[in-house]
Every structure is written in structure tokens, then in C-alpha cells.
Design a protein around this motif. Structure first.
Motif, mmCIF file in Angstrom:
data_model
loop_
_atom_site.group_PDB
_atom_site.id
_atom_site.type_symbol
_atom_site.label_atom_id
_atom_site.label_comp_id
_atom_site.label_asym_id
_atom_site.label_seq_id
_atom_site.Cartn_x
_atom_site.Cartn_y
_atom_site.Cartn_z
ATOM 1 N N ALA A 61 0.824 -1.208 0.000
ATOM 2 C CA ALA A 61 0.000 0.000 0.000
ATOM 3 C C ALA A 61 0.859 1.260 0.000
ATOM 4 O O ALA A 61 0.452 2.298 -0.525
ATOM 5 C CB ALA A 61 -0.946 -0.011 1.197
ATOM 6 N N ALA A 62 2.047 1.164 0.579
ATOM 7 C CA ALA A 62 2.973 2.294 0.601
ATOM 8 C C ALA A 62 3.759 2.414 -0.706
ATOM 9 O O ALA A 62 4.598 3.311 -0.850
ATOM 10 C CB ALA A 62 3.936 2.146 1.781
ATOM 11 N N GLY A 63 3.513 1.517 -1.641
ATOM 12 C CA GLY A 63 4.190 1.569 -2.929
ATOM 13 C C GLY A 63 5.612 1.056 -2.892
ATOM 14 O O GLY A 63 6.475 1.531 -3.629
ATOM 15 N N LEU A 64 5.855 0.063 -2.054
ATOM 16 C CA LEU A 64 7.195 -0.496 -1.918
ATOM 17 C C LEU A 64 7.280 -1.907 -2.497
ATOM 18 O O LEU A 64 6.300 -2.645 -2.466
ATOM 19 C CB LEU A 64 7.590 -0.555 -0.440
ATOM 20 N N PRO A 65 8.456 -2.282 -2.984
ATOM 21 C CA PRO A 65 8.663 -3.678 -3.379
ATOM 22 C C PRO A 65 8.822 -4.535 -2.125
ATOM 23 O O PRO A 65 9.167 -4.029 -1.056
ATOM 24 C CB PRO A 65 9.956 -3.639 -4.188
ATOM 25 N N VAL A 66 8.572 -5.814 -2.265
ATOM 26 C CA VAL A 66 8.681 -6.746 -1.148
ATOM 27 C C VAL A 66 9.695 -7.832 -1.503
ATOM 28 O O VAL A 66 9.583 -8.458 -2.553
ATOM 29 C CB VAL A 66 7.315 -7.394 -0.818
ATOM 30 N N VAL A 67 10.660 -8.031 -0.622
ATOM 31 C CA VAL A 67 11.597 -9.145 -0.740
ATOM 32 C C VAL A 67 11.358 -10.012 0.486
ATOM 33 O O VAL A 67 11.434 -9.534 1.613
ATOM 34 C CB VAL A 67 13.070 -8.668 -0.775
ATOM 35 N N ALA A 68 11.050 -11.275 0.248
ATOM 36 C CA ALA A 68 10.715 -12.158 1.364
ATOM 37 C C ALA A 68 10.813 -13.614 0.916
ATOM 38 O O ALA A 68 10.770 -13.902 -0.276
ATOM 39 C CB ALA A 68 9.285 -11.879 1.844
ATOM 40 N N PRO A 69 10.909 -14.519 1.896
ATOM 41 C CA PRO A 69 10.802 -15.934 1.534
ATOM 42 C C PRO A 69 9.338 -16.263 1.229
ATOM 43 O O PRO A 69 8.429 -15.615 1.738
ATOM 44 C CB PRO A 69 11.285 -16.661 2.794
ATOM 45 N N ALA A 70 9.121 -17.251 0.408
ATOM 46 C CA ALA A 70 7.769 -17.657 0.006
ATOM 47 C C ALA A 70 7.137 -18.518 1.099
ATOM 48 O O ALA A 70 7.023 -19.734 0.965
ATOM 49 C CB ALA A 70 7.819 -18.408 -1.314
ATOM 50 N N VAL A 71 6.736 -17.860 2.157
ATOM 51 C CA VAL A 71 6.045 -18.557 3.248
ATOM 52 C C VAL A 71 4.623 -18.024 3.325
ATOM 53 O O VAL A 71 4.343 -16.894 2.931
ATOM 54 C CB VAL A 71 6.781 -18.367 4.598
ATOM 55 N N GLY A 72 3.724 -18.838 3.819
ATOM 56 C CA GLY A 72 2.329 -18.413 3.903
ATOM 57 C C GLY A 72 1.798 -18.039 2.530
ATOM 58 O O GLY A 72 2.071 -18.706 1.542
#
Length: 92
Positions: free
Chosen positions: A8-19
Motif C-alpha cells: 500500500a505504501a508503494g514499496l517492493p517486497v523481498v521475502a521468503p515464500a512462506v504463507g
């Protein structure tokens, strides 16, 4: 919730594919979601976004558009209201 807030803040997300993270982010952001436990892919995703302001902006804008379209608070409240009413056999 933090993934939706970042989107919503217009940011990219880097994360492990969990959930449900991989399903939550925009299509443009999908390549930055690493398999669980794969620290090298996570690192590479961070580096790729860190070096490109244009890429961060592009992915962030796609995330914001998806957040507005799919995770709008009013829409979510209405959806839950319909769900609970249906479960209780009530009409709204």
C-alpha cells in the motif's frame, strides 16, 4: 499484514515464500520472493532492487495498485460481513 502495508505504501517486497506472500504481491514483484531457506536468492533479490531505483519504483507501483484493488479496507470489511451473514443465515 506488513506485506500489505508495504504494498500500500508503494514499496517492493523481498521475502521468503512462506504463507500467502507469493500470492499477495503483484506479478512484477513475484521474482523477488525467494524459496524458503534460500538465502542466496533472497540476497540477490535485495541487491537487484537496491541498485535500481527505476525497478523499485516499477515494482512498488504495481504492488500499490494490487493493494488498492484487492486489499482495500472497506472491501475487506464488506466481504467479511457477507461471509459472516451467510454463515449465520442472515440477509444483508
Amino acid at each position: 499484514l506488513s506485506v500489505v502495508e508495504a504494498m500500500a505504501a508503494g514499496l517492493p517486497v523481498v521475502a521468503p515464500a512462506v504463507g500467502d506472500i507469493a500470492d499477495m504481491v503483484s506479478e512484477a514483484n513475484a521474482e523477488f520472493i525467494a524459496p524458503p531457506g534460500n538465502e542466496e536468492e533472497l540476497r540477490m533479490a535485495l541487491v537487484q532492487l537496491a541498485v535500481s531505483k527505476d525497478l523499485r519504483r516499477e515494482v512498488g507501483e504495481a504492488n500499490r495498485a494490487k493493494a488498492v484493488a484487492q486489499f482495500d479496507e472497506a472491501k475487506m470489511v464488506a466481504t467479511y460481513r457477507r461471509l459472516y451473514a451467510s454463515a449465520m443465515g442472515l440477509e444483508l
